[in-house]
Motif scaffolding. Structure first.
Motif, PDB file in Angstrom:
ATOM      1  N   VAL A  69      36.306  33.480  38.524  1.00  0.00           N
ATOM      2  CA  VAL A  69      35.655  34.269  39.575  1.00  0.00           C
ATOM      3  C   VAL A  69      36.704  34.899  40.481  1.00  0.00           C
ATOM      4  O   VAL A  69      36.690  36.107  40.731  1.00  0.00           O
ATOM      5  N   SER A  70      37.624  34.084  40.974  1.00  0.00           N
ATOM      6  CA  SER A  70      38.574  34.589  41.971  1.00  0.00           C
ATOM      7  C   SER A  70      39.566  35.584  41.378  1.00  0.00           C
ATOM      8  O   SER A  70      39.819  36.638  41.971  1.00  0.00           O
ATOM      9  N   SER A  71      40.098  35.295  40.195  1.00  0.00           N
ATOM     10  CA  SER A  71      41.083  36.213  39.614  1.00  0.00           C
ATOM     11  C   SER A  71      40.450  37.547  39.239  1.00  0.00           C
ATOM     12  O   SER A  71      41.034  38.607  39.482  1.00  0.00           O
ATOM     13  N   ALA A  72      39.261  37.511  38.670  1.00  0.00           N
ATOM     14  CA  ALA A  72      38.603  38.767  38.289  1.00  0.00           C
ATOM     15  C   ALA A  72      38.210  39.571  39.515  1.00  0.00           C
ATOM     16  O   ALA A  72      38.371  40.789  39.539  1.00  0.00           O
ATOM     17  N   TYR A  73      37.701  38.905  40.541  1.00  0.00           N
ATOM     18  CA  TYR A  73      37.259  39.633  41.725  1.00  0.00           C
ATOM     19  C   TYR A  73      38.432  40.354  42.381  1.00  0.00           C
ATOM     20  O   TYR A  73      38.358  41.550  42.675  1.00  0.00           O
ATOM     21  N   VAL A  74      39.508  39.646  42.595  1.00  0.00           N
ATOM     22  CA  VAL A  74      40.663  40.234  43.270  1.00  0.00           C
ATOM     23  C   VAL A  74      41.224  41.408  42.468  1.00  0.00           C
ATOM     24  O   VAL A  74      41.494  42.489  43.018  1.00  0.00           O
ATOM     25  N   SER A  75      41.386  41.222  41.164  1.00  0.00           N
ATOM     26  CA  SER A  75      41.974  42.296  40.356  1.00  0.00           C
ATOM     27  C   SER A  75      41.009  43.474  40.193  1.00  0.00           C
ATOM     28  O   SER A  75      41.428  44.632  40.240  1.00  0.00           O
ATOM     29  N   VAL A  77      38.588  44.426  42.318  1.00  0.00           N
ATOM     30  CA  VAL A  77      38.485  45.162  43.582  1.00  0.00           C
ATOM     31  C   VAL A  77      39.644  46.143  43.695  1.00  0.00           C
ATOM     32  O   VAL A  77      39.458  47.322  44.035  1.00  0.00           O
ATOM     33  N   ALA A  78      40.845  45.681  43.381  1.00  0.00           N
ATOM     34  CA  ALA A  78      42.015  46.553  43.460  1.00  0.00           C
ATOM     35  C   ALA A  78      41.887  47.732  42.501  1.00  0.00           C
ATOM     36  O   ALA A  78      42.138  48.887  42.873  1.00  0.00           O
ATOM     37  N   GLU A  79      41.487  47.458  41.252  1.00  0.00           N
ATOM     38  CA  GLU A  79      41.347  48.535  40.261  1.00  0.00           C
ATOM     39  C   GLU A  79      40.256  49.521  40.651  1.00  0.00           C
ATOM     40  O   GLU A  79      40.438  50.733  40.523  1.00  0.00           O
ATOM     41  N   ARG A  80      39.123  49.011  41.128  1.00  0.00           N
ATOM     42  CA  ARG A  80      38.001  49.902  41.496  1.00  0.00           C
ATOM     43  C   ARG A  80      38.354  50.754  42.705  1.00  0.00           C
ATOM     44  O   ARG A  80      38.001  51.938  42.767  1.00  0.00           O
ATOM     45  N   LYS A  81      39.041  50.179  43.695  1.00  0.00           N
ATOM     46  CA  LYS A  81      39.466  50.976  44.853  1.00  0.00           C
ATOM     47  C   LYS A  81      40.428  52.069  44.418  1.00  0.00           C
ATOM     48  O   LYS A  81      40.346  53.207  44.885  1.00  0.00           O
ATOM     49  N   ARG A  82      41.315  51.724  43.526  1.00  0.00           N
ATOM     50  CA  ARG A  82      42.283  52.714  43.031  1.00  0.00           C
ATOM     51  C   ARG A  82      41.566  53.864  42.313  1.00  0.00           C
ATOM     52  O   ARG A  82      41.847  55.040  42.557  1.00  0.00           O
ATOM     53  N   VAL A 107      30.630  46.337  41.009  1.00  0.00           N
ATOM     54  CA  VAL A 107      31.134  45.967  39.684  1.00  0.00           C
ATOM     55  C   VAL A 107      32.129  44.811  39.765  1.00  0.00           C
ATOM     56  O   VAL A 107      32.066  43.898  38.933  1.00  0.00           O
ATOM     57  N   PRO A 108      33.026  44.751  40.757  1.00  0.00           N
ATOM     58  CA  PRO A 108      33.902  43.574  40.839  1.00  0.00           C
ATOM     59  C   PRO A 108      33.133  42.261  40.975  1.00  0.00           C
ATOM     60  O   PRO A 108      33.544  41.239  40.422  1.00  0.00           O
TER      61      PRO A 108
END
Length: 193
Positions: A69-75, A77-82, A107-108
């Motif tokens: 949960v934590s690793s996917a959410y953090v990564s 969020v960064a990809e979607r914002k980008r 989606v995150p």
């Protein structure tokens, strides 16, 4: 619009169906293989109380779920914002309230739930025989062996799912993942026995 249709729309807008499928299979496979390794580790060790085995398996399942949960959410969020930032730059407009903006926010969360939920749920299914024995049910096979068999079944099912996704032989794909499980078990026996 129903919640499932909304989710499907967000996944379509962000082209994320494939990401969810990959995370489901990859992390489900990780969970099943980790549980198999833990179970085999207990089988090759001095006999342990079933409570200790169950607690160790449950703790591992929870850790796998939280990590997913934590690793996917953090990564994500960064990809979607980008991605949203690039789209906004090319369109010279704020897309925060658009379908793309909603997808960038939601989606995150969906990816994190799948990424963490897959290994957790599969791990819980694998340790079900241990809980059944603790609840007083009589099983035809020792609970650790049955849990190992369930792990093998889960690994095979995930392989078959990969075969269906890739439109190749689901039997062959299932057998390939079972081979990975067999090599893992052999390595554990070889290195610990």
């Amino acid at each position: 619009m129903s919640p499932l249709r909304r989710i499907n729309r967000l996944l379509s807008v962000s082209d994320s169906h494939g990401i969810l499928r990959r995370y489901l299979v990859v992390n489900g496979f990780d969970g099943a293989l980790a549980m198999l390794g833990l179970i085999i580790g207990f089988l090759v060790s001095e006999p342990a109380e079933l409570d200790m085995v169950t607690n160790a398996c449950l703790a591992t399942a929870i850790a796998l779920g939280m990590s997913g949960v934590s690793s996917a959410y953090v990564s994500e969020v960064a990809e979607r914002k980008r991605e949203l930032g690039r789209l906004e730059d090319s369109m010279i407009s704020d897309l925060g309230e658009s379908a793309h903006g909603r997808a960038a926010r939601w989606v995150p969360v969906l990816v994190a739930v799948v990424n963490g939920g897959a290994p957790l749920v599969i791990s819980l299914l694998i340790i079900l025989p241990l809980w059944l024995v603790q609840a007083g049910f009589s099983l035809p096979v020792a609970p650790l062996y049955l849990a190992g068999a369930v792990a093998g079944l889960m690994i095979c099912v995930l392989g078959m799912l990969l075969g269906r996704i890739a439109d190749v032989s689901w039997v062959r794909s299932g057998l390939q993942t079972l081979l990975v499980a067999a090599v893992t078990v052999a390595l554990i026996y070889l290195l610990t026995g």
